[in-house]
Design an enzyme around this catalytic site. Structure first.
Site, PDB file in Angstrom:
ATOM      1  N   ASP A 478       0.849  -0.153   0.464  1.00  0.00           N
ATOM      2  CA  ASP A 478       1.213   0.693  -0.678  1.00  0.00           C
ATOM      3  C   ASP A 478       2.425   0.143  -1.427  1.00  0.00           C
ATOM      4  OD1 ASP A 478       1.074   2.872  -2.364  1.00  0.00           O
ATOM      5  OD2 ASP A 478       0.998   4.341  -0.745  1.00  0.00           O
ATOM      6  N   CYS A 526      -2.719  -0.498  -2.638  1.00  0.00           N
ATOM      7  CA  CYS A 526      -2.520   0.825  -3.226  1.00  0.00           C
ATOM      8  C   CYS A 526      -1.190   0.769  -3.948  1.00  0.00           C
ATOM      9  CB  CYS A 526      -2.476   1.839  -2.082  1.00  0.00           C
ATOM     10  SG  CYS A 526      -2.061   3.520  -2.589  1.00  0.00           S
ATOM     11  N   ASP A 548      -4.713   8.317  -6.829  1.00  0.00           N
ATOM     12  CA  ASP A 548      -4.277   9.446  -6.005  1.00  0.00           C
ATOM     13  C   ASP A 548      -4.985  10.722  -6.433  1.00  0.00           C
ATOM     14  OD1 ASP A 548      -2.625   8.198  -4.256  1.00  0.00           O
ATOM     15  OD2 ASP A 548      -0.762   8.641  -5.314  1.00  0.00           O
TER      16      ASP A 548
HETATM   17  C1  GLA Z   1       1.047   6.929  -2.341  1.00  0.00           C
HETATM   18  C2  GLA Z   1      -0.418   6.705  -2.051  1.00  0.00           C
HETATM   19  C3  GLA Z   1      -0.990   7.880  -1.297  1.00  0.00           C
HETATM   20  C4  GLA Z   1      -0.205   8.071  -0.011  1.00  0.00           C
HETATM   21  C5  GLA Z   1       1.273   8.235  -0.325  1.00  0.00           C
HETATM   22  C6  GLA Z   1       2.098   8.260   0.940  1.00  0.00           C
HETATM   23  O1  GLA Z   1       1.223   7.935  -3.255  1.00  0.00           O
HETATM   24  O2  GLA Z   1      -1.128   6.489  -3.216  1.00  0.00           O
HETATM   25  O3  GLA Z   1      -2.344   7.687  -1.018  1.00  0.00           O
HETATM   26  O4  GLA Z   1      -0.414   6.956   0.815  1.00  0.00           O
HETATM   27  O5  GLA Z   1       1.752   7.186  -1.140  1.00  0.00           O
HETATM   28  O6  GLA Z   1       3.440   8.399   0.684  1.00  0.00           O
END
Ligand code: GLA
Length: 728
Positions: A478, A526, A548
């Site tokens: 991420d 991500c 998200d």
């Molecule tokens: C981001 C990701 C989510 C999740 C959060 C966790 O927003 O897109 O899917 O993993 O972080 O903090």
């Protein structure tokens, strides 16, 4: 050989199965762009390559002829005051002069496709798949060499481009701009398509006619961004999914980019794409070279659908790498929307047991397992397990999850540091910052300075330590903020503007090291959902968390828009709880399942809250996806109805051999007495018959494509799917 040079006429002709791309060395000096489009024989140059006077535009002349650079369609534009359109390159020489005069010098044709050191790029597995053309231009006065690289695929309508700048002179040169591709078109009769949005609303299609002046897209955020994707299309005004000339451009890069179209005074159009020159410069010392990332260009004379299928096939097979390129992707359950930070081992194992029981193949533990992270305000950088939550650590947790017969996956956000972390307390200069200025936080975090080798080494080691300590089969990588106050403690003053690009080179180096040393791990990238959904990341990680926003209705636009460039196998898509956490909307489990099945399928909700009835439905969805995924993930996609044009959306997937079909039809709001709705298929064989599985019905391909099947839906947020099998 897909590349030919006619020495007498000085013409380069690049050909793919259905397209031609033609350039000419004009008056021994300029590299002129002549044509890109449907495949043709080499045209007559007096007709195809024009050079005309325009008032108030300077001419350049010598014994070879008179040129009007401001008129000429140029292959790589240097401006230097004779072409007033957007230049492809800008530089400052040691004497302060800024004129870069690039003349054609030589060329080389090679079998196979070039690769770019330290940068992601499409590739071949065998030299017979593509050819490379390298055209060398040179600024003779300052000895600055510019190599234009072209990769021409033999079995796909794809031409890739990249640029290498080499300082063969005696003094330093400061590059202020180096785009990767420039294409000049003779007309402006196009629409400009782009994928724009925001967090939770990524890659919505916007289509606008070109107008005089500049229309552009860019990122200044240090990531390719949710806001504007590094992808654009010029389309004939009447072009649609199945008809018309369309020209796609996609940058294989995950950082700041610029792309756009300039319509000039005589209604020609110049398109460019490359690294953003905003807050960028690069000091090139004697003998050094700079490489600008790859642009993937796809032309189709049969509309957007064919263009997308070409991108999809290329990316599925010759961008994405590793074991999961060719293997089906596991169905996963992610605990994020089920628990957020509020979990312990018991809860995670409860989800794992339930997941296994439902037929899910992988349980992913998201944010909150490390440091003292019980909310998003701390611990990024402290990549050691929180034993209060998970007493036996990740090793034990993974082992216990595996005991249920499913795989285990883990979330990381390695590029970041929380000010409240041991890492930050120890290394305050490891983040991107400008001395004496505020270090502005976003989601309580700062960005690590990946332009530094020591920071990159730390990241590789921290992630690898965890990956090597347990049976981890999947990683969600991420990245949850954009850059601000760009500066690096390690770079000298005259290289500070190199930071954003050096960050990307550092990131790519990290990814290469982590991914290649863990070949069995499936990596999903991500960035707050789909904030870094680009071909650069896909080179390292074969799938991306699309958004998200998990609401099934919102996802129609997001997934439809994303599919303009990116294949289904790259899109993470999960069934989540209702009311949906982002949109507050309540949609049926069926529609949520049908939308998520049009991607890499998973669940992101508390599996333990299902009623018996829901459980049975979920089991059936999972069983269905297991049967369909081989061709959903690797087949051809046809978009049938656009969510941007009405209340109904439809798309379909067809296996490579044409035998299996899955189509989804989605209605957002119900209308009473709505008229007849039919789903008209595409891409079938007219003369074959198809059975509608589960309905004991057979139809011919021509009927399915021209009359279609009736879709009767009652109620809001409804969906209907069709599974077809070709029969003799
Ligand atoms: C981001 C990701 C989510 C999740 C959060 C966790 O927003 O897109 O899917 O993993 O972080 O903090």
């Amino acid at each position: 050989m897909s590349i030919a040079f006619d020495n007498e006429q000085q013409i380069f002709h690049l050909s793919t199965p259905k397209t031609s791309y033609i350039m000419k060395v004009f008056n021994k000096r300029y590299l002129a762009h002549v044509y890109w489009g449907k495949k043709i024989k080499t045209p007559d140059m007096d007709n195809a390559c024009l050079n005309r006077f325009i008032c108030f535009s300077p001419v350049t002349s010598d014994e070879n002829g008179v040129n009007v650079p401001d008129f000429l369609c140029q292959e790589y534009a240097t401006g230097c005051g004779t072409d007033y359109r957007i230049p492809s390159i800008s530089a400052v020489y040691e004497d302060g002069s800024r004129t870069v005069e690039l003349w054609f010098e030589s060329y080389e044709i090679k079998k196979g496709k070039y690769s770019l050191k330290g940068l992601p790029a499409t590739y071949t597995e065998d030299d017979s798949e593509a050819d490379t053309l390298v055209i060398t231009l040179r600024d003779r006065l300052k000895n600055l060499k510019v190599e234009l690289l072209y990769g021409v695929y033999n079995n796909l309508d794809v031409i890739t481009r990249a640029v290498r700048v080499i300082n063969s002179g005696d003094a330093d040169v400061i590059l202020e701009k180096v785009v990767s591709a420039n294409v000049d078109f003779e007309t402006a009769d196009f629409d400009f398509l782009q994928l724009s949005g925001a967090w939770g609303r990524e890659r919505h299609i916007e289509r606008n006619p070109l107008r005089s002046g500049i229309q552009s897209i860019e990122s200044r955020r240090g990531a390719s961004s949710h806001q504007l994707n590094p992808f654009m299309v010029l389309a004939d005004k009447k072009a649609d999914e199945d008809y018309g000339n369309v020209y796609g451009f996609n940058l294989v890069y995950s950082g700041n980019f610029t792309a756009g179209a300039e319509v000039d005074q005589i209604f020609k159009t110049r398109v460019w794409m490359g690294i953003n020159d905003y807050d960028f410069s690069w000091k090139l010392e004697k003998g050094q070279e700079f490489t600008a990332p790859e642009v993937v260009m796809v032309h189709s004379s049969e509309g957007l659908g064919e263009m997308s299928r070409t991108y999809h096939k290329l990316y599925r097979t010759r961008l994405v790498r590793g074991k999961y390129r060719d293997e089906v992707r596991p169905i996963l359950a992610n605990n994020w929307e089920a628990t957020y930070f509020d979990f312990n081992e018991e809860k995670i194992l409860g989800l794992a047991k339930e997941a296994a029981d439902l037929g899910i193949e992988l349980l992913v533990l998201d944010d909150g397992w490390f440091g003292k992270r019980n909310s998003d305000n701390c611990s990024l950088g402290d990549w050691y397990v929180n034993e209060e939550k998970l007493p036996g650590g990740i090793t034990e947790l993974a082992r216990k999850v595996n005991e249920y017969g499913i795989k285990f996956g883990l979330w990381f956000e390695p590029e970041m540091v929380s000010p409240d972390s041991d890492l930050y307390r120890k290394h305050r200069d490891w983040c991107i910052h400008v001395p004496g200025r505020s270090r502005n936080e976003c989601r309580f975090q700062l960005t690590l300075d990946l332009s530094r080798k020591d920071v990159c080494d730390y990241v590789v080691e921290a992630v690898s330590n965890i990956l090597d300590s347990a049976n981890i089969s999947y990683v969600k990588w991420d990245m949850n903020r954009h850059m601000s106050e760009l500066g690096s403690a390690m770079l000298p003053a005259d290289r500070q503007k190199e930071m954003a690009h050096r960050y990307m080179l550092g990131l790519y180096d990290i990814l290469e090291r982590v991914v290649s040393s863990h070949p069995d791990v499936l990596f999903e990238s991500c960035s707050g959902g789909g904030g870094r959904f680009d071909p650069g990341m896909l080179y390292y990680m074969p799938q991306t968390w699309t958004s998200d926003d998990t609401d099934a209705v919102e996802r129609l636009k997001i997934q439809y828009g994303t599919s303009l460039a990116y294949p289904i196998s790259t899109m993470g898509a999960h069934v989540s709880a209702v009311p949906n956490h982002q949109a507050g909307r309540v949609t049926s489990l069926k529609m949520r399942g049908d939308v998520a099945m049009s991607g890499n399928f998973g669940y992101e909700l508390d599996l333990m809250n299902f009623t018996d009835e829901e459980k049975a439905e979920v089991k059936a969805q999972i069983a269905q996806y297991k049967e369909l995924r081989t061709f959903i993930q690797s087949g051809d996609m046809y978009r049938l109805l656009s969510p941007f044009e009405g209340n109904n959306t439809a798309w379909m997937f067809i296996s490579e051999d044409g035998n299996d079909v899955f189509a989804g039809y989605f209605r957002v709001l119900c209308q009473v007495n709505p008229g007849i709705s039919r789903l008209k298929f595409k891409g079938l064989s007219e003369d074959s018959n198809y059975e509608v599985v589960g309905e004991d019905k057979k139809y011919s391909g021509d009927e399915l494509m021209n009359i279609g099947l009736v879709v009767d839906l009652y109620g809001d947020y409804m969906s209907r799917t069709f599974r077809l099998k070709k029969v003799k």
